[in-house]
Scaffold this motif. Structure first.
Motif, short mmCIF file in Angstrom:
data_model
loop_
_atom_site.label_atom_id
_atom_site.label_comp_id
_atom_site.label_asym_id
_atom_site.label_seq_id
_atom_site.Cartn_x
_atom_site.Cartn_y
_atom_site.Cartn_z
N ARG A 210 5.56 -6.93 -11.51
CA ARG A 210 4.23 -6.85 -10.98
C ARG A 210 4.11 -6.67 -9.54
NH1 ARG A 210 0.63 -9.86 -14.53
NH2 ARG A 210 1.70 -10.49 -16.24
N THR A 211 5.19 -7.03 -8.82
CA THR A 211 4.94 -7.07 -7.41
C THR A 211 5.71 -5.72 -6.89
OG1 THR A 211 7.13 -8.21 -6.97
CG2 THR A 211 4.85 -9.42 -7.05
N GLU A 212 6.71 -5.10 -7.42
CA GLU A 212 7.54 -4.00 -6.94
C GLU A 212 6.22 -2.75 -6.54
OE1 GLU A 212 10.39 -1.76 -5.60
OE2 GLU A 212 10.64 -3.58 -6.36
N PRO A 213 5.32 -2.35 -7.27
CA PRO A 213 4.49 -1.28 -6.89
C PRO A 213 3.77 -1.58 -5.60
CG PRO A 213 4.12 -2.12 -9.25
CD PRO A 213 4.96 -2.96 -8.71
N CYS A 214 3.67 -2.93 -4.96
CA CYS A 214 3.19 -3.15 -3.85
C CYS A 214 3.83 -3.05 -2.67
CB CYS A 214 2.51 -4.39 -3.88
SG CYS A 214 1.53 -5.07 -5.27
N GLN A 215 5.32 -2.94 -2.94
CA GLN A 215 6.29 -2.67 -1.78
C GLN A 215 5.92 -1.17 -1.37
OE1 GLN A 215 8.25 -5.18 -0.93
NE2 GLN A 215 7.46 -6.41 -2.35
N GLN A 216 6.08 -1.20 0.04
CA GLN A 216 6.10 0.14 0.66
C GLN A 216 7.16 0.00 1.73
OE1 GLN A 216 2.15 0.80 2.44
NE2 GLN A 216 1.12 0.68 0.78
N PRO A 217 7.84 0.90 1.78
CA PRO A 217 8.83 1.02 2.92
C PRO A 217 8.77 1.08 4.23
CG PRO A 217 9.13 3.18 1.53
CD PRO A 217 7.73 2.31 1.14
N LEU B 285 13.57 0.07 0.75
CA LEU B 285 12.47 -0.62 1.28
C LEU B 285 12.62 -1.25 2.67
CD1 LEU B 285 11.07 -2.43 -1.98
CD2 LEU B 285 10.08 -0.29 -0.96
N TRP B 286 13.73 -1.71 2.93
CA TRP B 286 14.04 -2.35 4.02
C TRP B 286 14.68 -1.72 5.35
CZ3 TRP B 286 10.76 -6.04 3.16
CH2 TRP B 286 10.41 -6.65 1.98
#
Length: 66
Positions: free
Chosen positions: A39-46, A55-56
Motif C-alpha cells: 500500500r505504501t510503496e506507490p507513495c515513495q518518491q526517490p 529511493l534513498w
C-alpha cells in the motif's frame, strides 16, 4: 552505531548491514507488513540525490560510535 546527517535531518542508526538484511527478511514474512508495503510503496518518491533505481540517498556520517 552511527549518527548520520542528510540535509537538516540527523538520524541515529544502530544496526549493521548484515543484521539489517536478516531483520528485513524476517519482517517480510509477516503478511500484515507485506500488505503495508504494497500500500505504501506507490507513495515513495526517490530523493534527487538517490542513485539509479534507489529511493534513498547516502548520508554523511558525522559521529562514528564504535
Amino acid at each position: 552505531m552511527t549518527v548520520r546527517r542528510y540535509a537538516s535531518v540527523v538520524r541515529l542508526r544502530a544496526d549493521l548491514e548484515a543484521e539489517n538484511a536478516a531483520d528485513t527478511a524476517l519482517i517480510a514474512e509477516c503478511p500484515v507488513t507485506r500488505d503495508w508495503w504494497a500500500r505504501t510503496e506507490p507513495c515513495q518518491q526517490p530523493l534527487d540525490s538517490a542513485g539509479e533505481g534507489e529511493l534513498w540517498a547516502p548520508a554523511e556520517e558525522v559521529f562514528p560510535l564504535e
